[in-house]
Design a protein around this motif. Structure first.
Motif, PDB file in Angstrom:
ATOM      1  N   PHE A  25       0.630  -1.534   0.157  1.00 52.91           N
ATOM      2  CA  PHE A  25      -0.479  -0.045  -0.201  1.00 52.91           C
ATOM      3  C   PHE A  25       0.789   1.647   0.289  1.00 52.91           C
ATOM      4  N   PRO A  31      -4.887  -0.336  -3.175  1.00 49.37           N
ATOM      5  CA  PRO A  31      -5.654  -0.240  -2.221  1.00 49.37           C
ATOM      6  C   PRO A  31      -5.635  -1.946  -2.092  1.00 49.37           C
ATOM      7  N   PHE A  33      -6.912  -5.169  -1.213  1.00 46.65           N
ATOM      8  CA  PHE A  33      -7.835  -4.934  -0.519  1.00 46.65           C
ATOM      9  C   PHE A  33      -7.760  -6.920  -0.868  1.00 46.65           C
ATOM     10  N   GLU A  88      -8.258   5.031  -8.168  1.00 45.11           N
ATOM     11  CA  GLU A  88      -7.659   4.324  -7.070  1.00 45.11           C
ATOM     12  C   GLU A  88      -9.035   3.936  -7.218  1.00 45.11           C
ATOM     13  N   TRP A  89      -9.904   4.265  -7.584  1.00 46.92           N
ATOM     14  CA  TRP A  89     -11.554   3.454  -6.419  1.00 46.92           C
ATOM     15  C   TRP A  89     -11.686   2.457  -7.746  1.00 46.92           C
ATOM     16  N   LEU A  92      -9.534  -0.439  -5.816  1.00 49.97           N
ATOM     17  CA  LEU A  92      -9.912  -0.444  -4.958  1.00 49.97           C
ATOM     18  C   LEU A  92     -11.236  -1.853  -6.084  1.00 49.97           C
ATOM     19  N   ALA A  93     -11.638  -1.441  -6.952  1.00 50.49           N
ATOM     20  CA  ALA A  93     -12.701  -2.359  -6.538  1.00 50.49           C
ATOM     21  C   ALA A  93     -12.512  -3.916  -7.747  1.00 50.49           C
TER      22      ALA A  93
ATOM     23  N   MET B  45     -19.148  10.168  -4.179  1.00 54.24           N
ATOM     24  CA  MET B  45     -18.304   8.823  -4.818  1.00 54.24           C
ATOM     25  C   MET B  45     -18.416   9.335  -6.462  1.00 54.24           C
ATOM     26  N   VAL B  51     -14.848   8.108  -2.118  1.00 56.84           N
ATOM     27  CA  VAL B  51     -14.440   6.986  -2.085  1.00 56.84           C
ATOM     28  C   VAL B  51     -16.048   6.006  -0.449  1.00 56.84           C
ATOM     29  N   LEU B 105      -8.191   7.403   0.483  1.00 54.66           N
ATOM     30  CA  LEU B 105      -8.205   5.945   1.243  1.00 54.66           C
ATOM     31  C   LEU B 105      -8.746   5.608   2.650  1.00 54.66           C
ATOM     32  N   PHE B 243     -20.274  -2.487  -0.195  1.00 54.16           N
ATOM     33  CA  PHE B 243     -19.537  -3.143  -1.069  1.00 54.16           C
ATOM     34  C   PHE B 243     -20.277  -3.291  -2.902  1.00 54.16           C
ATOM     35  N   PHE B 246     -20.552   0.500  -4.130  1.00 56.85           N
ATOM     36  CA  PHE B 246     -19.248   0.573  -4.476  1.00 56.85           C
ATOM     37  C   PHE B 246     -19.065   0.401  -6.062  1.00 56.85           C
ATOM     38  N   VAL B 247     -19.038  -1.390  -5.682  1.00 56.49           N
ATOM     39  CA  VAL B 247     -19.250  -2.007  -7.697  1.00 56.49           C
ATOM     40  C   VAL B 247     -20.245  -1.394  -8.431  1.00 56.49           C
ATOM     41  N   ALA B 250     -18.502   2.041  -9.455  1.00 55.68           N
ATOM     42  CA  ALA B 250     -17.635   1.519 -10.382  1.00 55.68           C
ATOM     43  C   ALA B 250     -17.858   1.379 -11.854  1.00 55.68           C
ATOM     44  N   LEU B 289     -17.130  -8.337 -13.364  1.00 60.54           N
ATOM     45  CA  LEU B 289     -16.965  -6.844 -12.107  1.00 60.54           C
ATOM     46  C   LEU B 289     -15.160  -6.256 -12.500  1.00 60.54           C
ATOM     47  N   VAL B 293     -14.195  -3.252 -15.119  1.00 57.95           N
ATOM     48  CA  VAL B 293     -12.952  -2.802 -14.327  1.00 57.95           C
ATOM     49  C   VAL B 293     -11.250  -2.913 -15.214  1.00 57.95           C
TER      50      VAL B 293
END
Lengths: 285, 336
Positions: A25, A31, A33, A88-89, A92-93, B45, B51, B105, B243, B246-247, B250, B289, B293
């Protein structure tokens, strides 16, 4: 006293996992996870190697660590490296997507029953009126030693120093000829190896299950927040602090609210000192 | 005219689903609620760039608020909507300014912690139902043109009200996005320091976005309580609510009005209608996903745009303006 020592033992493991996440990180700003999944993969592989292949515990741990490093490097180059210029997101996703797939696959392979690797250290000793199993002492000692070694690696070797340069300013570091791609690989390999050591050693003492990944990641993130992102060595204090807070919250509020106390403690630290309790450097974001 | 086309398509699609069986209606209603939470999240967001991984807290505030008001005080859907949303807005105004002191973050992690605290509290407190939750929420009676026989149990009425709420929430988002406030939020997302130097109180705008997200998510929560008639901690945990939202944002494309709708259809409604096994569902979810992405950084909405424009990528005029402004400021700085 007993609770405090339990907390310290638990905390050193948190610290070990968090130290790996600090590398990933902090250096490459991913990020990650899915870091907790590395811990899970290592724990399950160690257990499988010892129970099914009848390997000695040390070799089993090596299998676990290798699996964890392979997993980390795979994610690094299959997912994160191609996305290095994305926001960044998106990273993260994608890491959360990796968590979903890994966890589903792990449950399909190993089911979700918790299991312990047989053959760990047995017996116990006493400090005052507290009884400490030797396995916990070994767990704490290994964690502290590995964190110390990693701190030396970062501060004393060329690779470590160039990684610090990347953490400070990735673009300038690249202009100065620092091998960014290689450092990504090192950060992910070493970071996942720490998670792997944590997972395999932990599995010889406490039961591990295929669903523990995200909780482990959250704990590691809490440790990083407490310690500040700047230093690998500070993470040890952050981990011990988290372990002790958890233990104290558990005795003060026996009927639930334990998670809340930990999260609340973290939020207070985050709002009051956005750079962490031990962080001396100014955070950049 | 073409700008009304997607709205017409949405209304038509919801209408066609509305003629389905009770099973289909329940699936459609829960998918619509998941999309609604994502649209709510898209304000803070997508537009604001914070975020927020704790939108489930406000979704839960709405649901638990409505459940308690209805079962303990006998509040109707409309009255619960007003009171529960007000509670969520007040909560967000208290925690928002505190949490928004952190950035990127760190903000994501602190909102994640907020979600953990919320679930822990409702699961541990027996007045809030504990692990067992709160059953027995009474739906409003069927709408007059359905009649008691035409809509037993009021499911179709609830579905219809949820559709109205979905379109309304989407319209609120589109209005904010088109308004000066939305443009300022997007500018803050791109370069907060620059906006501060232009005289904007950026914290105020970010708190506003956080609160709008909370309020809209609470609307979805109230409808959740009334359509499912039962609330428990599970659906508001990080993995199932925050979650997921958020997904969806995104994958759909952050700050895009139609992004959550597209992603909601692909990720939530699609798999549940196809009736895969739970395991396959998870693989499909994670795989889709990751693929979107990685290969479509702007999300599904940008992909659809690109198809419509014959493959040409677009740069937003906002980004160009900001870049120009920044350049002017920097050269002024060199002169002085």
């Amino acid at each position: 006293m007993q609770e405090l020592l339990n907390g310290v033992a638990q905390g050193t493991v948190y610290a070990l996992i968090a130290a790996g996440l600090v590398l990933i990180f902090g250096v490459v700003r991913v990020p990650h996870f899915a870091h907790g999944e590395s811990v899970m993969v290592s724990g399950m592989m160690t257990c499988w190697a010892v129970t099914s292949l009848h390997l000695p515990v040390l070799l089993g741990a090596a299998v676990g660590v290798a699996a964890s490093v392979g997993y980390g490097l795979f994610l690094c180059f299959a997912v994160y490296w191609p996305m290095r210029n994305h926001p960044e997101w998106n990273l993260l996703a994608s890491s959360l997507g990796a968590v979903v797939i890994t966890q589903t696959a792990a449950i399909a392979i190993w089911t979700s029953t918790p299991r312990v690797t047989p053959g760990g250290v047995s017996g116990s000793f006493e400090i005052g009126d507290a009884i400490i199993p030797w396995s916990w002492a070994v767990l704490a000692a290994i964690s502290a030693a590995v964190i110390g070694a990693t701190a030396l690696l970062v501060s004393r070797t060329t690779a470590g120093v160039s990684m610090k340069a990347m953490a400070a300013d990735a673009e300038t570091a690249q202009l100065m000829g620092i091998p960014v791609r290689k450092n990504w690989a090192i950060a992910f390999a070493v970071g996942s190896a720490l998670a792997g050591v944590a997972g395999s050693v932990y599995s010889t003492v406490f039961p591990v299950s295929t669903t523990l990944g995200l909780d482990v990641t959250f704990s590691a993130l809490v440790v990083i927040i407490l310690a500040g992102i700047g230093s690998v060595a500070h993470v040890l204090w952050g981990g011990v602090l988290l372990g002790v807070v958890e233990a104290v919250a558990g005795t003060v509020f026996p009927g639930g609210y334990q998670d809340s106390m930990v999260f609340l403690f973290m939020l207070v630290v985050l709002v009051a000192r956005p750079n962490g309790l031990f962080g001396l450097e100014r955070a950049r974001d | 005219m073409t700008r009304f086309l997607p709205w017409a398509a949405l209304v038509a699609g919801l209408g066609i689903l509305g003629t389905g069986s009770p099973y289909l209606l329940t699936l459609a209603a829960t998918s619509a609620l998941a999309i609604m939470v994502a649209i709510a999240l898209n304000v803070s967001m997508g537009l604001g760039g914070s975020v927020n991984l704790g939108v489930g807290v406000f979704y839960g505030c709405g649901a638990y608020g409505a459940a308690l008001l209805n079962t303990k005080q006998g509040y109707s859907l409309g009255a619960s909507l007003v009171v529960a949303v007000a509670i969520a807005v007040v909560v967000s105004l208290i925690v928002g300014p505190l949490l928004l002191r952190t950035r990127s973050l760190y903000f994501a992690i602190s909102t994640l912690a907020l979600n953990g605290i919320f679930v822990d509290i409702v699961a541990s407190n027996d007045d809030l139902g504990g692990e067992l939750g709160i059953p027995g929420i009474t739906r409003p009676g069927p709408l007059p043109f359905f009649g008691e026989d035409g809509d037993p149990g009021s499911l179709r009425t609830m579905y219809l009200l949820i559709c109205v709420a979905l379109v309304a929430v989407l319209a609120v988002f589109a209005a904010i996005r088109g308004h000066r406030v939305g443009r300022t939020l997007e500018a803050i997302r791109e370069d907060e320091l620059l906006c501060q130097s232009l005289g904007y109180t950026t914290l105020g705008y970010r708190v506003f976005a956080f609160t709008v997200t909370a309020g809209l998510a609470a609307v979805a929560g109230v409808f959740y309580a009334f359509v499912i008639q039962y609330v428990n901690p599970g659906p508001f945990s990080f993995l199932t609510s925050s979650f997921q939202a958020f997904v969806i944002v995104a994958v759909g494309g952050a700050a895009r009005t139609w992004g959550p709708i597209l992603a909601g259809i692909v990720l939530v409604a699609g798999p549940s209608f196809l009736e895969f096994s739970a395991t396959t569902n998870q693989y499909v979810y994670g795989g889709v996903l990751l693929a979107i992405v990685i290969f479509l950084p702007g999300g599904l909405a940008a992909g659809v745009d690109r198809l419509a424009r014959g493959g040409a990528a677009t740069t937003s005029s906002l980004r160009r303006t900001l870049a120009r402004l920044k350049h002017t400021r920097e050269s002024e700085g060199e002169l002085s």
